[in-house]
Design an enzyme around this catalytic site. Sequence first.
Site, short mmCIF file in Angstrom:
data_model
loop_
_atom_site.label_atom_id
_atom_site.label_comp_id
_atom_site.label_asym_id
_atom_site.label_seq_id
_atom_site.Cartn_x
_atom_site.Cartn_y
_atom_site.Cartn_z
N ARG A 29 0.85 -1.19 0.00
CA ARG A 29 0.00 0.00 0.00
C ARG A 29 0.88 1.24 0.00
NH1 ARG A 29 -1.88 0.75 4.39
NH2 ARG A 29 -1.19 -1.06 5.56
N TYR A 82 -1.14 -3.58 -7.00
CA TYR A 82 -0.99 -4.30 -5.73
C TYR A 82 -2.34 -4.41 -5.00
CZ TYR A 82 -0.11 -5.31 -0.92
OH TYR A 82 -0.20 -5.87 0.32
N GLY A 83 -2.55 -5.54 -4.34
CA GLY A 83 -3.82 -5.86 -3.71
C GLY A 83 -4.49 -4.74 -2.94
N LYS A 141 -9.58 -2.74 1.36
CA LYS A 141 -9.24 -1.60 2.22
C LYS A 141 -10.03 -0.36 1.83
CE LYS A 141 -6.06 -3.98 4.36
NZ LYS A 141 -6.36 -4.53 5.69
N HIS A 150 -10.53 -2.76 11.33
CA HIS A 150 -9.43 -3.60 10.84
C HIS A 150 -9.19 -4.72 11.86
CE1 HIS A 150 -4.98 -3.61 9.27
NE2 HIS A 150 -5.72 -4.48 8.63
N SER A 205 -1.27 -3.76 10.27
CA SER A 205 -0.88 -4.65 9.19
C SER A 205 0.42 -5.39 9.53
CB SER A 205 -0.68 -3.87 7.90
OG SER A 205 -1.91 -3.34 7.49
N ALA A 206 0.44 -6.66 9.20
CA ALA A 206 1.60 -7.53 9.43
C ALA A 206 1.97 -7.66 10.90
CB ALA A 206 2.79 -7.07 8.58
N CYS A 207 0.98 -7.59 11.77
CA CYS A 207 1.21 -7.76 13.21
C CYS A 207 0.46 -8.96 13.77
CB CYS A 207 0.85 -6.50 13.97
SG CYS A 207 1.96 -5.13 13.62
N ASP A 226 -9.33 -10.18 8.74
CA ASP A 226 -8.82 -8.82 8.49
C ASP A 226 -9.82 -7.70 8.79
OD1 ASP A 226 -6.43 -7.39 7.48
OD2 ASP A 226 -7.76 -6.69 5.89
N ASN A 248 6.48 -8.46 2.02
CA ASN A 248 5.02 -8.26 1.96
C ASN A 248 4.39 -9.14 0.88
OD1 ASN A 248 2.57 -7.02 2.85
ND2 ASN A 248 2.64 -5.61 1.11
N ARG A 271 2.22 -12.14 -0.64
CA ARG A 271 0.89 -12.50 -0.13
C ARG A 271 0.34 -13.75 -0.80
NH1 ARG A 271 -1.66 -8.75 3.80
NH2 ARG A 271 -0.02 -7.22 4.08
N ARG A 316 2.92 -4.16 17.87
CA ARG A 316 4.24 -4.78 17.87
C ARG A 316 5.14 -3.86 18.68
NH1 ARG A 316 7.01 -8.18 13.88
NH2 ARG A 316 5.10 -8.65 12.77
N GLU A 364 0.48 -20.55 21.29
CA GLU A 364 0.53 -20.30 22.74
C GLU A 364 -0.33 -19.10 23.13
OE1 GLU A 364 1.61 -22.69 24.17
OE2 GLU A 364 3.33 -23.55 23.09
N ASN A 365 -0.70 -18.29 22.15
CA ASN A 365 -1.58 -17.16 22.46
C ASN A 365 -2.95 -17.64 22.95
OD1 ASN A 365 0.44 -15.38 21.70
ND2 ASN A 365 -0.26 -15.24 19.57
P1 GTP Z 1 -2.42 -7.67 7.29
O1 GTP Z 1 -2.97 -8.83 6.56
O2 GTP Z 1 -1.42 -6.87 6.51
O3 GTP Z 1 -3.47 -6.75 7.86
O4 GTP Z 1 -1.52 -8.26 8.51
P2 GTP Z 1 -1.86 -9.33 9.64
O5 GTP Z 1 -2.14 -8.59 10.90
O6 GTP Z 1 -2.84 -10.33 9.20
O7 GTP Z 1 -0.44 -10.05 9.89
P3 GTP Z 1 -0.06 -11.61 9.88
O8 GTP Z 1 -0.95 -12.49 10.71
O9 GTP Z 1 0.11 -12.04 8.49
O10 GTP Z 1 1.36 -11.60 10.64
C1 GTP Z 1 2.49 -11.06 10.05
C2 GTP Z 1 3.75 -11.36 10.84
O11 GTP Z 1 3.54 -11.42 12.26
C3 GTP Z 1 4.37 -12.67 10.45
O12 GTP Z 1 5.72 -12.40 10.15
C4 GTP Z 1 4.27 -13.53 11.68
O13 GTP Z 1 5.36 -14.38 11.79
C5 GTP Z 1 4.23 -12.52 12.82
N1 GTP Z 1 3.46 -13.03 13.96
C6 GTP Z 1 2.15 -13.35 13.96
N2 GTP Z 1 1.75 -13.79 15.18
C7 GTP Z 1 2.85 -13.74 15.97
C8 GTP Z 1 3.09 -14.05 17.35
O14 GTP Z 1 2.21 -14.46 18.11
N3 GTP Z 1 4.37 -13.86 17.83
C9 GTP Z 1 5.37 -13.40 17.02
N4 GTP Z 1 6.58 -13.23 17.55
N5 GTP Z 1 5.18 -13.10 15.71
C10 GTP Z 1 3.94 -13.26 15.20
MN MN Z 2 -3.73 -10.61 7.29
MN MN Z 3 -5.08 -5.76 6.89
#
Ligand code: GTP
Ligand code: MN
Ligand code: MN
Length: 620
Positions: free
Chosen positions: A94, A234-235, A243, A263, A285-287, A310, A400, A402, A433, A530-531
């Site tokens: 994005r 890009y998506g 989005k 989100h 995103s990516a968390c 999402d 990134n 996908r 994060r 473990e979460n």
């Molecule tokens: P978007 O689809 O962009 O909105 O992102 P998302 O929130 O769906 O992120 P996603 O679940 O794809 O996680 C992306 C990154 O977070 C990956 O590199 C995972 O390895 C890392 N990750 C996810 N869950 C955990 C966790 O519980 N612990 C750790 N350390 N890393 C995590």
């Molecule tokens: Mn996602």
């Molecule tokens: Mn997202």
Amino acid sequence: MADNTTASSESTGLKQAAREALDNAPTTHQRLLDWVRDMAEMTQPDAIHWADGSEEEWNTLTTELVDAGTFVRLDEERFPNSFAAFSDPDDVARVEERTFICTKTPKGAGPTNNWEDPAVMKETLIGKFTGSMRGRTMYVIPFVMGSLEAEDPKYGVEITDSAYVVCSMRIMATIGTPVLDKMTRDNAFFVEALHSLGAPLEPGEEDVPWPCNPSKYIVQFPEDRAIWSFGSGYGGNALLGKKCYALRIASAIAHDEGWLAEHMLILKITDPEGEARYISAAFPSACGKTNFAMLEPTIDGWKAEMVGDDISWIRFKNGQARVVNPEAGLFGVAPGTGWSTNPNAMRGVARGNTIFTNVALTDDGGVWWEGMTDEVPEHLTDWKGNDWTPESGRPAAHPNSRFCTPIKQVDILAEEYDDPEGVPLSAIIFGGRRKTTVPLVSESFGWEHGVFQGATLSSETTAAAKGAVGVVRRDPMAMLPFIGYNANDYLEHWLDTGARVGEENMPKIYYVNWFRRTADGGFAWPGFGENSRVVKWIVERLRGTAGGQETPVGVVPAKEDLDLSGLDISDEELDAALRVDKDEWLAELPGIDEWFHKLGDVPEVILEQRAGLEERLKSS
Ligand code: GTP
Ligand code: MN
Ligand code: MN
């Protein structure tokens, strides 16, 4: 201008094939016909195709994309009906600095969005879109976000010159004939979503595998409920149902209609007694949303299923919050998704019908990315098409990259995932994060405190958007890039909604951080499956059976409040995960103040929460 459908459209200067497609349109929805005609006259495609969403259409388009070099067909046995695409190296995420919210006044877009006057922006965009589909086919994709059987189906129509977008939209939303028929029958409102790669072809000019334009515009007109996206394939920039519609435009609709477009993933959790609850969670995103949505509990007797990964549309009816996942597919981050971390996603993807973007190719027609398997292949073709070996010293897949997969292929999908009424929502989790400060989990003291936690949510930036990675930024409700109006009004809307529906009816709010580090730099908490231990604590709190310690930032479990059976974690790690450090939090306050200063017009209730936090910290 053409005189609608009755007149012959010879005067429009459209190519004959395009003209015929307009004259033989599979709908009588007049506003739609007028809009498509206007857009065709502006963008000048060679042909127009009304997407019906059928399998034949998918087969034709994917074959064309393979012939064009956009798609690589993967090994049919291991990845049936699946394809890999490789984007232009400058079109991988994005583009927030090129994303605009165009409202009548700058105040409408607020302090967190790029604003431009709608009339000025339209002028600019008309310049960009004029002739932008020359030499290409214009696809018209009727779609609905959420169920077509919903009381008030949320329709959209995307016009695009990208077949990759058509195929991806077929995975991510309900598209095609059934949608168009119902929309036509009800003469329903739809969101206009216009997309062009911005790469017209001159006669005889050869196409490239990933056409796009260096000048990108991702523009929302929330007051008109319209989207114009230019220059990117890009998506997040091009699949406009996601989005742009389901978050940016929908958040503005939700503000006007009294609901929330967020989100957030949706997780169904069933306890050992068989009682099910639903939880939505907002992480930037990516968390970890997709990972958390597909959680595999590591504790006995607890079952997790997915409703969405999402986006959450949260509505309130008869004093109850109900949540809908408006999407029909997953557009998940590939790296870090693996057989050990997210086997549910891996099994879903392995069932085929998947489009991968910017992953690496194995020599035997498969795909690979960092973290997919523990074993690293000896040779790959990286996402840029170069030879790659483990010694190359660079990632094989783009960070990134996908996978785009139908949600129905996920075997832990809750059967009620597409209930038009949604599922009842018990809790909302915010998370980011953060290497420091924010404990593994805390429970808010109430709705207003929870909204404060969401308003100050912070995270280190990731590769999901262009820009520096690893910088702490505030990301209210993980919606910073997606709030389609003024962020202060958005926070006020959260508060108002709680007041209107009544705190006792609202989901309880929690704040998590899977990413805190120990002194030697490792993750304090093992995360992933473990979460489930954290989820168990949350559910037990909802039931009123789990203990917790009141801290200045919320109620945090003591070690003995968490189920740690069978978990390999040291005391030091556990302490690092759970600790609420007064000094770290005091050091957090200037960052919060700076953020509020940037917002400018923060609701009073949230400022009171900020003062309350400082008071509690200082007296602790
Ligand atoms: P978007 O689809 O962009 O909105 O992102 P998302 O929130 O769906 O992120 P996603 O679940 O794809 O996680 C992306 C990154 O977070 C990956 O590199 C995972 O390895 C890392 N990750 C996810 N869950 C955990 C966790 O519980 N612990 C750790 N350390 N890393 C995590
Ligand atoms: Mn996602
Ligand atoms: Mn997202």
